[in-house]
Design a protein around this motif. Structure first.
Motif, PDB file in Angstrom:
ATOM      1  N   TRP A  63      -2.528   5.466  55.353  1.00  0.00           N
ATOM      2  CA  TRP A  63      -2.311   4.910  56.714  1.00  0.00           C
ATOM      3  C   TRP A  63      -3.461   4.198  57.045  1.00  0.00           C
ATOM      4  O   TRP A  63      -4.710   4.337  56.568  1.00  0.00           O
ATOM      5  CB  TRP A  63      -2.182   6.054  57.500  1.00  0.00           C
ATOM      6  CG  TRP A  63      -0.950   6.920  57.432  1.00  0.00           C
ATOM      7  CD1 TRP A  63      -0.885   8.156  56.642  1.00  0.00           C
ATOM      8  CD2 TRP A  63       0.261   6.801  58.451  1.00  0.00           C
ATOM      9  NE1 TRP A  63       0.394   8.607  56.740  1.00  0.00           N
ATOM     10  CE2 TRP A  63       1.278   7.887  57.893  1.00  0.00           C
ATOM     11  CE3 TRP A  63       0.637   5.938  59.353  1.00  0.00           C
ATOM     12  CZ2 TRP A  63       2.388   7.950  58.528  1.00  0.00           C
ATOM     13  CZ3 TRP A  63       1.790   6.318  59.866  1.00  0.00           C
ATOM     14  CH2 TRP A  63       2.773   7.161  59.524  1.00  0.00           C
ATOM     15  N   GLU A 107     -12.823   5.450  66.844  1.00  0.00           N
ATOM     16  CA  GLU A 107     -12.618   4.765  65.488  1.00  0.00           C
ATOM     17  C   GLU A 107     -13.990   4.929  64.946  1.00  0.00           C
ATOM     18  O   GLU A 107     -15.173   4.818  65.473  1.00  0.00           O
ATOM     19  CB  GLU A 107     -12.435   3.409  65.370  1.00  0.00           C
ATOM     20  CG  GLU A 107     -10.886   3.135  66.148  1.00  0.00           C
ATOM     21  CD  GLU A 107      -9.738   3.551  65.123  1.00  0.00           C
ATOM     22  OE1 GLU A 107     -10.144   4.101  63.884  1.00  0.00           O
ATOM     23  OE2 GLU A 107      -8.891   3.786  65.689  1.00  0.00           O
ATOM     24  N   ARG A 163      -5.051  11.122  59.833  1.00  0.00           N
ATOM     25  CA  ARG A 163      -6.439  11.550  60.417  1.00  0.00           C
ATOM     26  C   ARG A 163      -6.474  12.885  61.001  1.00  0.00           C
ATOM     27  O   ARG A 163      -7.419  13.510  61.313  1.00  0.00           O
ATOM     28  CB  ARG A 163      -7.339  10.361  61.324  1.00  0.00           C
ATOM     29  CG  ARG A 163      -7.420   9.253  60.202  1.00  0.00           C
ATOM     30  CD  ARG A 163      -8.044   8.088  61.176  1.00  0.00           C
ATOM     31  NE  ARG A 163      -7.211   7.811  62.344  1.00  0.00           N
ATOM     32  CZ  ARG A 163      -7.574   7.134  63.211  1.00  0.00           C
ATOM     33  NH1 ARG A 163      -8.906   6.910  63.785  1.00  0.00           N
ATOM     34  NH2 ARG A 163      -6.358   6.416  64.190  1.00  0.00           N
ATOM     35  N   GLY A 191      -5.786   9.762  67.668  1.00  0.00           N
ATOM     36  CA  GLY A 191      -5.762   8.280  66.994  1.00  0.00           C
ATOM     37  C   GLY A 191      -4.285   7.869  66.971  1.00  0.00           C
ATOM     38  O   GLY A 191      -3.351   8.734  67.002  1.00  0.00           O
ATOM     39  N   THR A 192      -4.157   6.272  66.592  1.00  0.00           N
ATOM     40  CA  THR A 192      -2.918   5.673  66.180  1.00  0.00           C
ATOM     41  C   THR A 192      -2.974   5.521  64.597  1.00  0.00           C
ATOM     42  O   THR A 192      -3.992   4.669  64.639  1.00  0.00           O
ATOM     43  CB  THR A 192      -2.472   4.993  67.376  1.00  0.00           C
ATOM     44  OG1 THR A 192      -2.427   5.610  68.421  1.00  0.00           O
ATOM     45  CG2 THR A 192      -1.255   4.314  66.800  1.00  0.00           C
ATOM     46  N   ASP A 193      -2.206   5.348  63.793  1.00  0.00           N
ATOM     47  CA  ASP A 193      -2.258   4.758  62.722  1.00  0.00           C
ATOM     48  C   ASP A 193      -0.831   4.196  62.223  1.00  0.00           C
ATOM     49  O   ASP A 193       0.090   4.488  62.933  1.00  0.00           O
ATOM     50  CB  ASP A 193      -2.490   5.692  61.568  1.00  0.00           C
ATOM     51  CG  ASP A 193      -3.524   6.701  61.842  1.00  0.00           C
ATOM     52  OD1 ASP A 193      -3.712   7.802  62.654  1.00  0.00           O
ATOM     53  OD2 ASP A 193      -4.924   6.291  61.447  1.00  0.00           O
ATOM     54  N   PRO A 212      -5.838   2.994  60.248  1.00  0.00           N
ATOM     55  CA  PRO A 212      -6.264   3.336  61.638  1.00  0.00           C
ATOM     56  C   PRO A 212      -6.093   2.057  62.177  1.00  0.00           C
ATOM     57  O   PRO A 212      -6.290   1.144  61.761  1.00  0.00           O
ATOM     58  CB  PRO A 212      -7.552   3.870  61.581  1.00  0.00           C
ATOM     59  CG  PRO A 212      -7.844   4.451  60.142  1.00  0.00           C
ATOM     60  CD  PRO A 212      -7.003   3.337  59.289  1.00  0.00           C
TER      61      PRO A 212
END
Length: 807
Positions: free
Chosen positions: A799, A283, A764, A788-790, A801
């Motif tokens: 979105w 992040e 992202r 990553g996850t959003d 993060p």
């Protein structure tokens, strides 16, 4: 008198002792037995063989071992390369000026075009010879290149120090040949003892040309850095040391016309890879920068050029941050780099008492001697690397020099391009947008007697910060009487400040979405199917399947008998006892299995007999009705259906399927490129040459197709996952799996059941899965991928993060 009579007369004078005989000049003849190559041939003439003369290349000062250099093309067996008084020399004005004496002589042929260090792989060199040299006596010294720097090998890892080397797609495309990113990684203490923990990332850039292998020295026994890094009370983070070598020397880790998109490669390829491999948080708030000298400029530039990717920077003694103070040159006003308006030579380096050690002309002449074309711009050393980074690319494919290599006259036409890298100018012109992102994020320390006069430009930057609106809240500290590389902070102070900044920047609005659980298997897991909060099935490589009945507190991992060579890309759980598995692969490796006793036994329900088919996924409306599909066979996607719990699978008539486009296929990444809804709706996402969605409203009997804006055009790009919250509302995610962190058009949505698709806010990076956070009726959509996850609220503009890394 005729020429012939003059010649005879001269011979008579020599014989009579009235004229000295002309002696051949001193020369070096170099040969090689290696295959032909082009590059820079150098002779180093040293008073000692420790270190080897070739390893002194780049030293400055009048005491530096003399270097002679010339270009040699197609240097191979049978070619004798001669270096004589016509060669470019340093620090002596010519070979004739070499004092007579005993020397250690060594030849180096620098032919590596990807790395500019002396010891770059493939560079050839001779043994060191001890020879008496006297230019007045002349003579020929024969040297043979009998040694070659071996191919690159990463040093061995240890418990804390790891090494990374990955091919950069971005740089490879730019240069038209494989280009690699290298990095050294230092893991925090107790890293192995806490496998579920993720860490912030500290990105460090060393001084000019500092290689990634410097982490080995940092963590050597008894060093102060090691003591601090492993101390009980020091913050835990991952240390990433970027590499300081490239096609033109140090790349300065930013995008440039000559070195290529290094900034994008570092932020989109290297850092995501490191964070994924070594459990980084992944992040922006958890990424900090630091560096000194070259690394000082880079750390500040990366924060300015990528303000949303990094949190803050701790910068020391940065290279020129304002080109009105490019050391002692004002590139916007001065006419000559080597002399000032009075004709006085410009110093390049001083000691803390102000005594000049050498001039800019002197340092550039060293680079002229080792640079292709007798030019500092191709030296791979400090001035050459600056010019390659900040300057344009010429018609000959080489960096355009800001000034003439011999005279120092500044080329005014090049100055405009350099403005793109004048950090103070960039900030001043873009402060309205950059200011809020950089506020309180810049920390600079520099000696006020910096050896290379770098403090002058920092004062110019400081003047801007003091008047900036909105306020910069930058911290700049000066060390009175301190020279180059004064930082103003100890290692402990810096790490504690970094940790405090990360903690203060941490988003607290939501908890982490992911909780790591113990799977009990080493297989790579690809599919997951949640029946309810307690019962979940998963699948993966090696014929592996998993089941939990307590929400993941305990997982049972097993292998389907006779399926060890299968890759179960998709799984569908019906209840705690009933589940289906689909393996992806060519021909008979595409299969469907079913269990009705919690995985104790499995029945092979379907084995693909078509050698052209490759099944990608399946989906079920209920325990009996399901559908599976394969990549195109003979120009159309192959679809099979079951209405009896998998006892039989029947193929949809081929004529009912829309023709596939050339190069169109689907991805078996997570089994979610096919999705069902209600009792008869089904959609399939494709990729490759195009990214389309196939749609059926009659359980796969007839089909229509729609284009989407999702990125496509390569075999690795397209739609990877679909999700529908109703018969009309649907979401598609994807991207290019070879560009995990590229924020391309990777999200699209439909409000008419898939008839039309429009692009939505970009994610992202590439994403391989999308679903609703709390079931089909949830107003929150979650998407995950390696970078990553959003999550996305349906009425939001972008979105968000989440602090949970990638999958």
């Amino acid at each position: 008198m005729s020429a012939a009579r003059l010649a005879v007369f001269a011979i008579m004078l020599v014989a009579a002792g009235f004229m000295p005989a002309q002696t051949p000049g001193l020369r070096f003849e170099v040969t090689t037995s290696s295959r032909p190559a082009s590059g820079r041939l150098m002779i180093v003439i040293a008073r000692t063989d420790r270190p080897e003369p070739r390893n002194t290349i780049g030293e400055t000062g009048m005491a530096a071992p003399p270097i002679l250099g010339r270009d040699v093309n197609n240097f191979g067996p049978g070619v004798v390369a001669t270096i004589d008084k016509s060669a470019t020399t340093f620090p002596i004005p010519s070979l004739d000026a070499l004092p007579p004496g005993d020397y250690y002589v060594q030849a180096l042929f620098d032919s590596n075009i990807d790395l500019r260090s002396v010891n770059a792989p493939g560079n050839q060199y001779s043994d060191v010879q001890r020879i008496h040299l006297d230019p007045r006596s002349g003579g020929t010294v024969k040297l043979q290149l009998t040694r070659t720097v071996p191919p690159e090998q990463l040093p061995p890892d240890d418990a804390y120090v790891k090494y990374v080397r990955i091919q950069s797609d971005l740089l490879t495309r730019f240069h038209g040949r494989p280009i690699y990113l290298r990095a050294g990684v230092i893991l925090p203490r107790d890293y192995a003892a806490d496998p579920g923990r993720r860490y912030p990332l500290r990105v460090h850039i060393g001084g000019y040309g500092a290689r990634y292998t410097a982490v080995q020295q940092l963590m050597s026994a008894n060093t102060e850095f090691r003591r601090v890094w492993l101390a009980d009370d020091i913050p835990r983070m991952i240390f990433l040391h970027l590499d300081g070598d490239g096609p033109y020397g140090d790349s300065y880790q930013v995008n440039s016309d000559n070195s290529g998109p290094y900034g994008d490669a570092v932020t989109k390829e290297l850092i995501p890879y490191v964070e994924k491999t070594f459990r980084g948080l992944g992040e922006p708030y958890a990424r900090v920068l630091d560096g000194g000298s070259t690394g000082g400029w880079v750390s500040l530039a990366l924060k300015i050029f990528y303000p949303d990717f990094f949190n803050a920077t701790w910068t020391a003694c940065p290279d020129g941050v304002d080109f009105r103070g490019f050391q002692l040159i004002d590139i916007y006003k001065d006419k000559n780099a080597y002399v000032d308006e009075r004709g006085v030579e410009r110093p390049s380096k001083r000691d803390v008492n102000g005594r000049v050690e050498f001039t800019i002309r002197h340092e550039c002449q060293m680079e002229n001697a080792i640079g292709l074309g007798d030019s500092w711009t191709m030296s791979g050393e400090q001035w050459g690397a600056w010019n390659a980074t900040y300057g344009p690319r010429g018609a000959n494919g080489r960096p355009v020099p800001l000034w003439d290599p011999k005279t120092g006259e500044i080329n005014r036409s090049v100055v405009e391009h350099w403005k793109k890298y004048d950090l103070r100018m960039i900030l001043e012109q873009n402060w309205k947008t950059l200011g809020p992102k950089l506020r309180g994020k810049i920390h600079i320390g520099i000696g006020d007697a910096d050896s290379y006069y770098l403090n002058n430009a920092v004062h110019m930057l400081d003047d801007f910060f003091k008047e900036a609106d909105p306020p910069a809240e930058a911290r700049i500290v000066y060390g009175p009487g301190q020279g180059h590389c004064w930082e103003g902070l100890t290692e402990v102070q810096r790490m504690r400040e970094m940790s405090a900044t990360i903690e203060q920047s941490k988003p607290h609005a939501s908890a982490s979405l992911w909780e790591e659980q113990k799977s009990g298997t080493e297989a790579r897991l690809r599919g997951v199917s949640a029946v309810n909060p307690d019962v979940v099935w998963a699948s993966g490589t090696g014929g592996t399947f998993l089941r939990t009945t307590d929400g993941g507190a305990n997982w049972q991992a097993r292998v389907v008998p006779g399926a060890t060579d299968l890759d179960f890309r998709d799984v569908h759980g019906v209840d705690a006892n009933t589940a289906y598995l689909l393996s992806a692969g060519e021909g008979e490796k595409s299969r469907i299995y079913k269990t009705a006793d919690g995985g104790q036994t499995w029945t092979l329900q379907f084995m693909n007999r078509n050698p052209k088919a490759f099944f990608d996924g399946f989906a079920f409306w209920d325990g009996n009705n399901g559908i599976a599909f394969s990549d195109p066979v003979d120009g159309r996607f192959l679809v099979i259906r079951t209405t009896d719990g998998g006892a039989t699978w029947k193929e949809t008539p081929r004529e009912n399927m829309p023709p596939a486009m050339p190069g169109e296929a689907a991805f078996a990444a997570s089994g979610s490129s096919i999705v069902v809804q209600g009792s008869s709706n089904v959609w399939i996402g494709t990729g490759g040459s195009v990214a389309r969605v196939l749609r059926s409203t009659d359980a796969g009997t007839t089909w229509s197709v729609a284009n989407t804006p999702i990125v496509s055009g390569t075999p690795s790009a397209g739609i990877f996952s679909l999700h529908f919250t109703s018969p009309l509302a649907g979401y598609a995610v994807g991207g290019d799996y070879q560009k995990e962190s590229e924020a391309s058009v990777n999200f699209a949505r439909t409000t008419d059941g898939g008839r039309t698709w429009t692009p939505g806010p970009k994610l992202r990076g590439y994403r391989s899965a999308v679903d609703a956070a709390g079931g089909q009726d949830s107003s929150v959509i979650v998407s995950a991928g390696p970078s990553g996850t959003d999550y996305f609220r349906l009425n939001a503009a972008s979105w968000t993060p989440c602090r949970c890394g990638g999958l």
